[in-house]
Design a protein around this motif. Structure first.
Motif, PDB file in Angstrom:
ATOM      1  N   HIS A   1      73.819  45.634  15.684  1.00  0.00           N
ATOM      2  CA  HIS A   1      72.618  46.470  15.655  1.00  0.00           C
ATOM      3  C   HIS A   1      71.581  45.774  14.787  1.00  0.00           C
ATOM      4  O   HIS A   1      71.930  45.055  13.842  1.00  0.00           O
ATOM      5  N   GLN A   2      70.323  45.958  15.097  1.00  0.00           N
ATOM      6  CA  GLN A   2      69.263  45.435  14.250  1.00  0.00           C
ATOM      7  C   GLN A   2      68.083  46.392  14.241  1.00  0.00           C
ATOM      8  O   GLN A   2      67.852  47.147  15.185  1.00  0.00           O
ATOM      9  N   VAL A   3      67.347  46.371  13.131  1.00  0.00           N
ATOM     10  CA  VAL A   3      66.114  47.140  12.979  1.00  0.00           C
ATOM     11  C   VAL A   3      65.046  46.177  12.495  1.00  0.00           C
ATOM     12  O   VAL A   3      65.269  45.413  11.551  1.00  0.00           O
ATOM     13  N   VAL A   4      63.898  46.191  13.137  1.00  0.00           N
ATOM     14  CA  VAL A   4      62.784  45.322  12.771  1.00  0.00           C
ATOM     15  C   VAL A   4      61.591  46.205  12.432  1.00  0.00           C
ATOM     16  O   VAL A   4      61.339  47.213  13.114  1.00  0.00           O
ATOM     17  N   ARG A   5      60.872  45.849  11.369  1.00  0.00           N
ATOM     18  CA  ARG A   5      59.707  46.628  10.943  1.00  0.00           C
ATOM     19  C   ARG A   5      58.493  45.721  10.802  1.00  0.00           C
ATOM     20  O   ARG A   5      58.597  44.602  10.299  1.00  0.00           O
ATOM     21  N   ALA A   6      57.345  46.236  11.214  1.00  0.00           N
ATOM     22  CA  ALA A   6      56.049  45.605  10.943  1.00  0.00           C
ATOM     23  C   ALA A   6      55.305  46.520   9.976  1.00  0.00           C
ATOM     24  O   ALA A   6      54.844  47.596  10.361  1.00  0.00           O
ATOM     25  N   ASN A   7      55.222  46.109   8.717  1.00  0.00           N
ATOM     26  CA  ASN A   7      54.595  46.946   7.690  1.00  0.00           C
ATOM     27  C   ASN A   7      53.098  46.667   7.647  1.00  0.00           C
ATOM     28  O   ASN A   7      52.606  45.942   6.783  1.00  0.00           O
ATOM     29  N   ILE A   8      52.391  47.265   8.612  1.00  0.00           N
ATOM     30  CA  ILE A   8      50.948  47.032   8.730  1.00  0.00           C
ATOM     31  C   ILE A   8      50.122  48.267   8.433  1.00  0.00           C
ATOM     32  O   ILE A   8      48.887  48.182   8.417  1.00  0.00           O
ATOM     33  N   ASN A   9      50.764  49.434   8.222  1.00  0.00           N
ATOM     34  CA  ASN A   9      49.976  50.576   7.784  1.00  0.00           C
ATOM     35  C   ASN A   9      49.214  50.197   6.521  1.00  0.00           C
ATOM     36  O   ASN A   9      49.764  49.511   5.646  1.00  0.00           O
ATOM     37  N   PRO A  10      47.975  50.610   6.377  1.00  0.00           N
ATOM     38  CA  PRO A  10      47.265  50.305   5.127  1.00  0.00           C
ATOM     39  C   PRO A  10      48.038  50.751   3.895  1.00  0.00           C
ATOM     40  O   PRO A  10      47.972  50.098   2.845  1.00  0.00           O
ATOM     41  N   THR A  11      48.792  51.843   4.007  1.00  0.00           N
ATOM     42  CA  THR A  11      49.595  52.304   2.877  1.00  0.00           C
ATOM     43  C   THR A  11      50.772  51.383   2.602  1.00  0.00           C
ATOM     44  O   THR A  11      51.314  51.372   1.494  1.00  0.00           O
ATOM     45  N   ASP A  12      51.200  50.597   3.604  1.00  0.00           N
ATOM     46  CA  ASP A  12      52.326  49.674   3.445  1.00  0.00           C
ATOM     47  C   ASP A  12      51.910  48.332   2.857  1.00  0.00           C
ATOM     48  O   ASP A  12      52.747  47.596   2.328  1.00  0.00           O
ATOM     49  N   CYS A  13      50.637  47.977   2.977  1.00  0.00           N
ATOM     50  CA  CYS A  13      50.182  46.661   2.548  1.00  0.00           C
ATOM     51  C   CYS A  13      50.135  46.579   1.022  1.00  0.00           C
ATOM     52  O   CYS A  13      49.774  47.546   0.340  1.00  0.00           O
ATOM     53  N   CYS A  14      50.484  45.405   0.492  1.00  0.00           N
ATOM     54  CA  CYS A  14      50.497  45.186  -0.951  1.00  0.00           C
ATOM     55  C   CYS A  14      49.163  44.612  -1.404  1.00  0.00           C
ATOM     56  O   CYS A  14      48.576  43.771  -0.717  1.00  0.00           O
ATOM     57  N   PRO A  15      48.676  45.022  -2.563  1.00  0.00           N
ATOM     58  CA  PRO A  15      47.479  44.369  -3.111  1.00  0.00           C
ATOM     59  C   PRO A  15      47.820  42.985  -3.632  1.00  0.00           C
ATOM     60  O   PRO A  15      48.841  42.789  -4.302  1.00  0.00           O
ATOM     61  N   SER A  16      46.990  42.025  -3.327  1.00  0.00           N
ATOM     62  CA  SER A  16      47.213  40.656  -3.778  1.00  0.00           C
ATOM     63  C   SER A  16      46.828  40.498  -5.247  1.00  0.00           C
ATOM     64  O   SER A  16      45.965  41.223  -5.760  1.00  0.00           O
ATOM     65  N   SER A  17      47.486  39.542  -5.915  1.00  0.00           N
ATOM     66  CA  SER A  17      47.108  39.159  -7.285  1.00  0.00           C
ATOM     67  C   SER A  17      46.460  37.780  -7.251  1.00  0.00           C
ATOM     68  O   SER A  17      46.772  36.903  -8.058  1.00  0.00           O
ATOM     69  N   ALA A  18      45.561  37.588  -6.315  1.00  0.00           N
ATOM     70  CA  ALA A  18      44.920  36.292  -6.120  1.00  0.00           C
ATOM     71  C   ALA A  18      43.977  35.970  -7.274  1.00  0.00           C
ATOM     72  O   ALA A  18      43.589  36.842  -8.064  1.00  0.00           O
ATOM     73  N   THR A  19      43.610  34.699  -7.346  1.00  0.00           N
ATOM     74  CA  THR A  19      42.693  34.229  -8.384  1.00  0.00           C
ATOM     75  C   THR A  19      41.434  35.091  -8.425  1.00  0.00           C
ATOM     76  O   THR A  19      40.810  35.336  -7.392  1.00  0.00           O
ATOM     77  N   GLY A  20      41.088  35.561  -9.612  1.00  0.00           N
ATOM     78  CA  GLY A  20      39.856  36.324  -9.797  1.00  0.00           C
ATOM     79  C   GLY A  20      39.961  37.805  -9.539  1.00  0.00           C
ATOM     80  O   GLY A  20      38.976  38.531  -9.734  1.00  0.00           O
ATOM     81  N   THR A  21      41.127  38.312  -9.133  1.00  0.00           N
ATOM     82  CA  THR A  21      41.217  39.739  -8.798  1.00  0.00           C
ATOM     83  C   THR A  21      41.535  40.624  -9.997  1.00  0.00           C
ATOM     84  O   THR A  21      41.320  41.841  -9.931  1.00  0.00           O
ATOM     85  N   THR A  22      42.017  40.043 -11.106  1.00  0.00           N
ATOM     86  CA  THR A  22      42.354  40.878 -12.262  1.00  0.00           C
ATOM     87  C   THR A  22      41.137  41.632 -12.780  1.00  0.00           C
ATOM     88  O   THR A  22      41.233  42.797 -13.172  1.00  0.00           O
ATOM     89  N   ARG A  23      39.985  40.976 -12.776  1.00  0.00           N
ATOM     90  CA  ARG A  23      38.771  41.625 -13.286  1.00  0.00           C
ATOM     91  C   ARG A  23      38.390  42.851 -12.461  1.00  0.00           C
ATOM     92  O   ARG A  23      37.625  43.706 -12.929  1.00  0.00           O
ATOM     93  N   LEU A  24      38.925  42.955 -11.237  1.00  0.00           N
ATOM     94  CA  LEU A  24      38.595  44.085 -10.375  1.00  0.00           C
ATOM     95  C   LEU A  24      39.421  45.324 -10.705  1.00  0.00           C
ATOM     96  O   LEU A  24      39.027  46.444 -10.339  1.00  0.00           O
ATOM     97  N   ARG A  25      40.542  45.146 -11.365  1.00  0.00           N
ATOM     98  CA  ARG A  25      41.479  46.249 -11.545  1.00  0.00           C
ATOM     99  C   ARG A  25      40.947  47.290 -12.527  1.00  0.00           C
ATOM    100  O   ARG A  25      40.445  46.961 -13.595  1.00  0.00           O
ATOM    101  N   LEU A  26      41.124  48.557 -12.151  1.00  0.00           N
ATOM    102  CA  LEU A  26      40.741  49.687 -12.997  1.00  0.00           C
ATOM    103  C   LEU A  26      41.978  50.246 -13.684  1.00  0.00           C
ATOM    104  O   LEU A  26      43.067  50.272 -13.104  1.00  0.00           O
TER     105      LEU A  26
END
Length: 731
Positions: free
Chosen positions: A609-634
């Motif tokens: 048996h197998q289960v496959v998921r595509a986590n594309i709901n906006p609620t499923d997506c992770c925020p990136s910690s890319a260069t320059g994004t720390t200053r954006l965090r509240l």
């Protein structure tokens, strides 16, 4: 109390951050007397990215692969309190639900091939759920732990045995950044001795009462010891020498020297470092470009923390300060073991107990309530109204879980018999952004009657909107440019996952010994764990299933950007991820399960048996910690609205990366901003309290030159010792 009544707290969202906030607002009788907490959640279950459920056959189905690290003081601390408070007489112990792992595997992939490097980790005192910690997380303690790890790797290189070897200098003398005694690298035992001394110096200097000048001098001395040791280190190469030891030492050297140089001796902060990409920062401190571009160790870090904006693995981007903090937390602060593997689904071992304890504490739950709109009051200084779409109407109070073997268990779809569901089409997914079924009703809460305080606990991705659509907080964004910037400028990361059940054991599939957890494996599904232990909580299947494996990674797609009106989006994504997984099995299946073959190729018929998921709901997506994004965090109360509190791994927690620990820290901070408790969120200032060194930094250059003169005298302290077995390290 407000006018003799409890203050009404409304929480929107049911992920681990929102649940944590609810717990810390209801954990004591005093808090329960002050606040009435109601949590609104879309769909039929809680957990967010930590959600799991049982399918029709009783199999556990996860959002993805979850490993809890041994440095998760706040997450394990929360669960320790939850298990203490939980009144369930059949509850398991926390150490039964999470088993430690002292070994991991890192994959080295090239030309559709993969090899696995075994990485053992030393056992550390204590457990992550022990409280309190026996020490504070000073930079000196952390560097001492990191040097200790490097010392073990160097000692392993010195213990390779007596076989003839080809000895080569890694760096030419002219390339050395620090002076070292002549012949320093000719005996690795001497290098190991220097590192042992550096470790001793750092650990003994970690007392917070030490004078800043003393600490800076200590850091300078340690930097010279580490740099002189590793710059002049000779790499011993033979048929039995694992090359990854030398590569790991090179990266560790750059990390330790960079940490000491920038944060203690210099005047950088983690926030200023976050304007530099991590690999560039490592090269600034001595790592070679070829190493940072190809190292499976760095790939393992980026893979584990999902640091690929947009899901594109050719686009790795990790802010240097955050990455430095994550590495030092992972390797330098774990207790017991670096990682702990859940023995059950997270919905049953974490979310279910949390739900039941929150009910005990009087928290009220409203399921099937999707946050629709948040509007400011007339003065624009508070949230004035909060509107939810009521997705379905329960016949009575909705009961979301059933008990299996003493654990609260979530189904993979609602209990339809508890709902007025005659007009709800088959296949309706209340968790999907693209659910075409219209809401059954709408509920608007007003400030002063429906709520006093509002905690926004939904994912960052849910706050944005596709072109032509209205977002949840669009009415707030013109009044709060910082919130608008974070929503607009933070990249999101979708992901994909698979679970595979076999009727054969891992050993019968060719894994001998089994690979319990691996990262940086074959791309497309490069994070992997043997989760066979979960089968013990699942019902027997016919034929019996003997092994279970979870795989996941980021998903390079822009489908998550599509408007809610494109109802075919989930089906397109699932078909695409399923095809990618089938291709991955064809190419790499035998690299992971070598004996699952037929006619020399991977045999998909071996899969039960197998289960496959595509986590594309906006609620499923992770925020990136890319260069320059720390200053954006509240931070938790960083908006323009005095009764609005933010929680989620996307806020400014002090640990600015997507993980359970950051989410729990955020929930604790939201509760503290509202109520004043908990006072301590462990690790939120980790590596951030170095500014008190500023007046003492000037004498460092002179001290650095003095250390260079002292090194030859220290050289005589260490004598070669008898070589020992190196079986702890290897492929």
């Amino acid at each position: 109390m407000t006018n003799g009544h409890k203050e009404r707290v409304v929480i929107a969202g049911g992920g681990i951050a929102a649940l944590t906030a609810a717990y810390y607002l209801s954990a004591t009788q005093d808090l329960r007397d002050r606040y009435h907490v109601t949590l609104y959640q879309m769909g039929w279950r809680l957990g967010g990215k930590c959600a799991s459920s049982r399918d029709a056959q009783g199999r556990n189905v996860e959002h993805g692969l979850h490993v809890w690290f041994g440095c998760y003081d706040n997450a394990f601390g929360l669960m320790s309190k939850v298990y203490r408070d939980w009144s369930n007489p059949l509850k398991p112990t926390l150490d039964r639900n999470f088993k430690k792992r002292l070994e991991s595997r890192i994959g080295t992939s090239a030309d559709n091939d993969v090899d696995w490097v075994r990485v053992p980790w030393p056992d550390a005192p204590g457990s992550p759920w022990d409280s309190p910690r026996p020490h504070t997380l000073t930079p000196f303690y952390i560097v001492g732990r990191l040097i200790d790890h490097v010392h073990e790797m160097v000692q392993a290189s010195a213990d390779l045995g007596e076989a003839p070897v080809d000895v080569q200098l890694r760096l030419k003398p002219s390339e050395l950044q620090y002076n070292a005694p002549e012949g320093f690298g000719e005996d690795l035992n001497i290098v190991a001795g220097y590192l042992s001394l550096a470790h001793e110096v750092m650990v003994r200097s970690g007392d917070a009462s030490s004078e800043p000048m003393t600490l800076i001098n200590t850091a300078t001395f340690t930097r010279s010891l580490v740099a002189a040791s590793l710059d002049s280190l000779m790499v011993v190469r033979s048929a039995d020498t694992p090359h990854y030891i030398a590569e790991a030492i090179e990266l560790a050297r750059a990390l330790i020297v960079g940490l000491l140089t920038d944060l203690i001796i210099g005047s950088e902060t983690l926030d200023t470092l976050d304007d530099t990409e991590f690999r560039d920062w490592l090269m600034r401190h001595g790592a070679r470009q070829s190493t940072v571009e190809t190292s499976p160790f760095l790939k393992a870090l980026y893979d584990t923390m999902f640091q690929y904006p947009g899901g594109n693995q050719n686009n790795g981007d990790y802010a240097a300060g955050t990455a430095l903090q994550v590495v030092t937390r992972l390797l330098g602060t774990y207790r017991g073991a670096p990682m702990y593997i859940p023995q059950f689904g997270l919905g049953e071992s974490v979310i279910g107990p949390l739900y039941e304890v929150l009910k005990q504490n009087g928290v009220q739950f409203e399921f099937f309530h999707k946050l629709h709109r948040v509007v400011p009051n007339q003065d624009g200084d508070k949230v004035g109204t909060v509107t939810f779409q009521v997705q379905a109407l329960p016949k009575n109070t909705y009961t979301p879980v059933i008990e299996i073997d003493g654990l609260p268990t979530w189904p993979d779809q609602p209990f339809w018999d508890q709902l007025h569901a005659d007009d709800i089409p088959d296949g309706t997914d209340f968790e999907s952004h693209w659910n075409p079924h219209p809401p059954a009703d709408e509920k608007t809460l007003e400030l002063g009657t429906g709520f006093d305080h509002f905690i926004l606990g939904v994912s960052l991705g849910a706050l944005g909107a596709a072109e032509g659509e209205t977002g949840i907080v669009d009415d707030l964004r013109p009044l709060c440019p910082k919130l608008d910037s974070q929503i607009t400028e933070t990249p999101l990361v979708p992901s994909k996952a698979a679970q595979v059940w076999f009727t054969e054991t891992a050993i019968e599939l060719g894994q001998d010994p089994p690979r319990h957890a691996a990262v940086s494996g074959p791309e497309a599904f490069d994070i992997y764990a043997d989760m066979t232990q979960v089968l013990d909580s699942e019902p027997d299947q016919d034929p019996p299933e003997q092994s279970l494996f979870y795989l996941c990674t980021t998903y390079d797609t822009d489908l998550y950007r599509r408007p809610a009106s494109d109802a075919d989006t989930p089906a397109l994504a699932l078909a695409d991820v399923t095809e990618r997984f089938d291709t991955w099995k064809d190419i790499f299946g035998l690299k992971v399960w070598p004996l699952a073959s037929a006619n020399g190729a991977f045999d998909p018929a071996r899969i039960a048996h197998q289960v496959v998921r595509a986590n594309i709901n906006p609620t499923d997506c992770c925020p990136s910690s890319a260069t320059g994004t720390t200053r954006l965090r509240l931070d938790a109360q960083g908006t323009a609205f005095s009764n609005l509190y933010l929680t989620g791994c996307w806020t400014r927690t002090g640990l600015h990366t997507t993980c359970v620990e950051a989410a729990v820290m955020s929930g604790m901070q939201a509760a503290r901003a509202l109520s004043g408790t908990p006072q301590i969120v462990f690790g939120e200032t980790f590596l951030r309290e170095t500014t008190h060194f500023e007046p003492f930094r000037q004498p460092v250059a002179c001290f650095d030159r003095m250390i260079d003169r002292l090194l030859p005298f220290a050289h005589a302290r260490f004598a070669p010792r008898k070589r020992q077995d190196n079986s702890r390290f290897g492929g």
